[in-house]
Design a protein around this motif. Structure first.
Motif, PDB file in Angstrom:
ATOM      1  N   LEU A  25       0.828  -1.205   0.000  1.00 22.78           N
ATOM      2  CA  LEU A  25       0.000   0.000   0.000  1.00 22.78           C
ATOM      3  C   LEU A  25       0.868   1.262   0.000  1.00 22.78           C
ATOM      4  O   LEU A  25       0.510   2.270  -0.609  1.00 22.78           O
TER       5      LEU A  25
ATOM      6  N   ARG B  52       1.920   1.694  -3.489  1.00 23.12           N
ATOM      7  CA  ARG B  52       0.786   2.208  -4.271  1.00 23.12           C
ATOM      8  C   ARG B  52       0.595   3.714  -4.044  1.00 23.12           C
ATOM      9  O   ARG B  52       0.417   4.478  -4.988  1.00 23.12           O
ATOM     10  N   ARG B  53       0.641   4.113  -2.772  1.00 19.29           N
ATOM     11  CA  ARG B  53       0.463   5.545  -2.470  1.00 19.29           C
ATOM     12  C   ARG B  53       1.541   6.373  -3.166  1.00 19.29           C
ATOM     13  O   ARG B  53       1.265   7.433  -3.739  1.00 19.29           O
TER      14      ARG B  53
ATOM     15  N   TYR C 160       0.851   6.575  -6.974  1.00 19.44           N
ATOM     16  CA  TYR C 160      -0.198   7.546  -7.301  1.00 19.44           C
ATOM     17  C   TYR C 160       0.290   8.980  -7.076  1.00 19.44           C
ATOM     18  O   TYR C 160       0.016   9.875  -7.876  1.00 19.44           O
TER      19      TYR C 160
ATOM     20  N   VAL D  56       0.448  11.823  -9.974  1.00 21.16           N
ATOM     21  CA  VAL D  56      -0.209  13.139  -9.898  1.00 21.16           C
ATOM     22  C   VAL D  56       0.825  14.247 -10.102  1.00 21.16           C
ATOM     23  O   VAL D  56       0.601  15.193 -10.862  1.00 21.16           O
TER      24      VAL D  56
ATOM     25  N   ALA E 289      -5.390  -3.278  -7.984  1.00 25.59           N
ATOM     26  CA  ALA E 289      -5.166  -1.955  -7.391  1.00 25.59           C
ATOM     27  C   ALA E 289      -4.448  -1.029  -8.366  1.00 25.59           C
ATOM     28  O   ALA E 289      -4.364   0.172  -8.114  1.00 25.59           O
TER      29      ALA E 289
ATOM     30  N   ASN F  66      -5.692   3.700 -12.146  1.00 20.75           N
ATOM     31  CA  ASN F  66      -7.047   4.217 -12.377  1.00 20.75           C
ATOM     32  C   ASN F  66      -7.404   5.283 -11.344  1.00 20.75           C
ATOM     33  O   ASN F  66      -7.188   5.074 -10.172  1.00 20.75           O
TER      34      ASN F  66
END
Lengths: 69, 146
Positions: free
Chosen positions: B6, B9-10, B13, B17, B51, B64
């Motif tokens: 996780l 993943r953070r 992302y 961004v 994910a 996504n």
């Protein structure tokens, strides 16, 4: 998962192919808010199938087409 | 899901961004303090858990609603731009960032250029319709096609 000028345009685009589901763009915007709103949250964990189904149900997307299983 | 995955993943992302494009393993590794091999292994587990989505080379294809490759959905939000994977995701980028957004696409039938502005979650053109070809139970059978 595409946008169309109108339902008539969807039908023309589909031709002989089976129709999926058509919803107004306003409903799509609501769906996107509910579905993606937490995606960048530091506390994000994967949605369960039940959570995702609950989002669809909560927006009135209860047709069998919108069932995950 | 493993907390370390996780974290990857953070970071993935966050960098997506910030960069306006998919990050490389090295760019994510620098954030989480791990090696590129560990990042790629975490990405594979995240892919298997739906994910995020990897391409055949193991690089990011979709985080996504963000798309790694150019699509017909170009989204501007908060002074930056990204590609979205589909119309749903085009709305999703503003929703995920919690900012107003706008995007360019085309009617899939006639090719008419469509410019949609989203303010407080509401599109300015309310006459458009959204079509989903694949039933929900089959979305992840081939997420690219879906």
């Amino acid at each position: 998962m595409l946008l169309f000028r109108s339902e008539a345009h969807v039908e023309r685009w589909l031709g002989d192919r089976p129709r999926g589901a058509i919803i107004p763009v306003t409903k799509l915007a609501e769906l996107a808010t509910a579905w993606w709103g937490d995606r960048l949250s530091p506390a994000w964990v994967p949605h369960t199938r039940e959570q995702n189904q609950g989002i669809l149900d909560g927006l009135g997307l209860t047709d069998p087409f919108w069932r995950f299983g | 899901m493993d907390p370390a995955d996780l974290t990857v993943r953070r970071a993935t992302y966050r960098r997506f961004v910030e960069l306006g494009r998919a990050p490389t393993p090295a760019e994510v590794a620098a954030v989480v303090g791990a090696g590129e091999v560990e990042v790629r292994a975490a990405w594979r587990r995240l892919h298997d858990a739906h994910a995020l989505v990897l391409d055949e080379a193991g690089d990011i294809r979709m985080a996504n609603p963000f798309a790694a490759q150019p699509t017909d959905f170009r989204v501007d939000a908060g002074g930056r731009s990204w590609y979205a994977n589909c119309a749903w995701d085009a709305f999703g980028i503003g929703a995920a960032l919690h900012v107003d957004s706008e995007f360019d696409t085309h009617c899939a039938d006639c090719g008419e250029a469509l410019h949609v502005r989203v303010r407080d979650g509401h599109p300015d053109d309310t006459t458009l319709v959204f079509h989903v070809l694949v039933p929900a139970a089959q979305w992840w059978n081939d997420i690219g096609f879906t």
